[in-house]
Design an enzyme around this catalytic site. Structure first.
Site, PDB file in Angstrom:
ATOM      1  CG  ASP A 252      -0.453  -0.463   2.422  1.00 30.32           C
ATOM      2  OD1 ASP A 252       0.643   0.020   2.744  1.00 30.32           O
ATOM      3  OD2 ASP A 252      -1.069  -1.301   3.111  1.00 30.32           O
ATOM      4  CE  LYS A 274      -6.487  -0.698   3.937  1.00 34.76           C
ATOM      5  NZ  LYS A 274      -6.012  -1.001   5.255  1.00 34.76           N
ATOM      6  CG  MET A 387      -3.405   6.812  10.937  1.00 29.26           C
ATOM      7  SD  MET A 387      -4.607   5.495  10.821  1.00 29.26           S
ATOM      8  CE  MET A 387      -4.569   4.821  12.456  1.00 29.26           C
TER       9      MET A 387
END
Ligand code: SAH
Length: 488
Positions: A252, A274, A387
């Site tokens: 990813d 993603k 995040m």
């Protein structure tokens, strides 16, 4: 490719060495060890030749090189270290159709002698095609440290059993998988440790198992591998081994090109990245894909940034594999928090600052952070937020509203461990503005706690600002050169 690498069988063939000094002795030594009959032409030979004074395959003649000396010889070396003689050797050998090497004169060489790593019968030859003997020798030094001397024993062990395995497993790909399992697994470990008998017993039962397996459809395997935060030097040895073994790789966004370059060239690469809020492939589909590929017999590498079990959804992926009875293994990686901590000079714990460290995700739900604020505001603790970049203003507001010291130090680390790493420091009061001003982008990690003040003294990592066509790829391996030369 400027030269053709080959390993030449010179047993019982004649090799001519002209010269009696150290360079000549080294050529004679190699040729004798490879089983050749060696004729040395020299007025006198130095002490380096003493070792083989009585060697049955060595003849020393105090004669001037003549045409006859070279006829029927397979190789000739000019190592007289006298220009005139060496050039004559070159001409005579050429006339006789013998391949010739004049020491230290690349222009007069039909072949070069590579730097070698000798783990007889395993032999590694390194050449820089004459561009840099030093580079070849540095690489030799690296390989010497990487390959235990017992690799020779392993090569012999495998060599002796090859015929039997060839008979027992007739299917080519199955045999390749079998050998990969043996040479890269517990059997090899046993051989390297000297337990040859036990190794052979284990190999026999593996062989038996493979025979039984051949009757059933083969199921591949899934490697869930943590690739660390970006610097490829931070991979584990196991991660690297599995990366190079896989038939197909699912990766990813967090996986940089330099990591992907480590994958086998013929392996299939599938991007399942993603993007925030814009999932290119739903989690369930990734798991389904892994199950399907493994059931086709493939070795599937699921490469994840950082550690697969830290905010990586690795657990969910392998739950599905376990359910489908697909074999898997998990390789931990250096998670972004420890990578950022090390490369930003911010210890996550410290006697004088923090006795605990909490990792949380700052991923908001409907624009709100749903965190256990009481836990996060404990004193003497470091908080690392994954995040959370877009939620940083909200996070710092909540901290202040719930009584955090307005001067609480905070660092935001962008692209940790990569060449492009940037660090912004401030306090819980001003960090959000500073980060916006600096234009920090994902991936970025927030570290809150007084440990951040240590960076002023401990900041050691200064990625070279020199432009590089390697992008974020770093190569921080220390060199350890030893004596040997490609042309010596
Ligand atoms: N499994 C990963 C985390 C995946 S969640 C790990 O163990 O590191 C993705 C978040 O990790 C990013 O939003 C960012 O907060 C953090 N992250 C991952 N790599 C990073 C890097 N090189 N620099 C800074 N933060 C990183």
């Amino acid at each position: 490719m400027e030269q053709l690498p080959i390993f030449l069988d010179i047993r019982d063939k004649r090799v001519v060495v002209v010269g009696g000094g150290t360079a000549a002795a080294r050529k004679a030594d190699h040729a004798l060890r490879a089983g050749a009959r060696v004729t040395v032409l020299a007025d006198s030979v130095n002490d380096d030749f003493k070792e083989w004074a009585d060697h049955p395959n060595l003849t020393v003649l105090s004669e001037t090189p003549r045409k006859e000396h070279f006829q029927g010889a397979i190789l000739a070396y000019g190592a007289a270290e006298d220009r005139e003689i060496d050039l004559k050797v070159h001409a005579l050998a050429r006339d006789a159709g013998t391949l010739v090497n004049i020491v230290d004169s690349p222009d007069y060489c039909d072949f070069v002698t590579p730097a070698i790593v000798d783990r007889d019968p395993l032999l590694i030859a390194i050449s820089s095609s004459g561009t840099s003997p030093i580079l070849a020798r540095i690489i030799k030094a690296r390989l010497e440290t990487m390959l235990p001397s017992a690799y020779g024993r392993l090569a012999r062990f495998v060599g002796e059993l090859r015929g039997r395995v060839m008979e027992a497993i007739t299917d080519g790909p199955a045999r390749r998988r079998f050998w990969e399992r043996i040479i890269d697994g517990p059997v090899a470990d046993l051989v390297l440790a000297g337990a040859t008998e036990k190794a052979e017993a284990t190999l026999n039962s593996e062989l038996e198992a493979s025979r039984r397996e051949a009757a059933r459809p083969t199921v591949g395997e899934v490697y869930l591998v943590g690739a660390g935060p970006g610097d490829p030097d931070l991979l584990t040895f196991r991660a690297l081994r599995l990366i190079q073994r896989a038939d197909v790789v699912l990766y990813d966004r967090l996986i940089s090109d330099c990591l992907l370059n480590l994958v086998r060239r013929d392996a299939e690469r599938i991007y399942v990245g993603k993007m925030n809020r814009d999932h290119t492939m739903p989690q369930e589909d990734i798991s389904e894909l892994m199950v399907r590929l493994a059931k086709e017999g493939k070795r599937v590498l699921r490469l994840k940034g950082g550690d697969p079990f830290i905010f990586g959804r690795g657990g969910e992926e392998i739950e599905r594999l376990a359910h489908a009875e697909v074999p898997f293994q998990v390789v931990p990686g250096i998670t972004a928090a420890t990578g950022a901590s090390a490369y930003a000079g911010i210890p996550l714990t410290h006697r004088d600052h923090a006795q605990a460290c909490v990792f949380v995700t700052g991923h908001g739900k409907n624009g709100r952070l749903d965190l256990d604020w009481k836990t996060l505001l404990q004193p003497a603790q470091t908080v690392v937020v994954y995040m959370g970049l877009s939620m940083l203003p909200e996070l710092t507001r909540e901290f202040l509203a719930r009584g955090a010291d307005p001067n609480l130090p905070v660092a935001v680390v962008e692209n940790a461990t990569r060449r492009s790493q940037r660090v912004v420091t401030g306090t819980v009061t001003d960090i959000a503005d500073k980060v916006a001003e600096a234009g920090i982008e994902a991936p970025a990690l927030t570290i809150l706690g007084t440990v951040v003040t240590l960076r002023a003294r401990l900041n050691w990592y200064h990625p070279s600002s020199a432009a590089s066509d390697e992008g974020d790829c770093l190569h921080a391996m220390p060199f350890d050169p030893v004596e040997t030369s490609e042309f010596a």
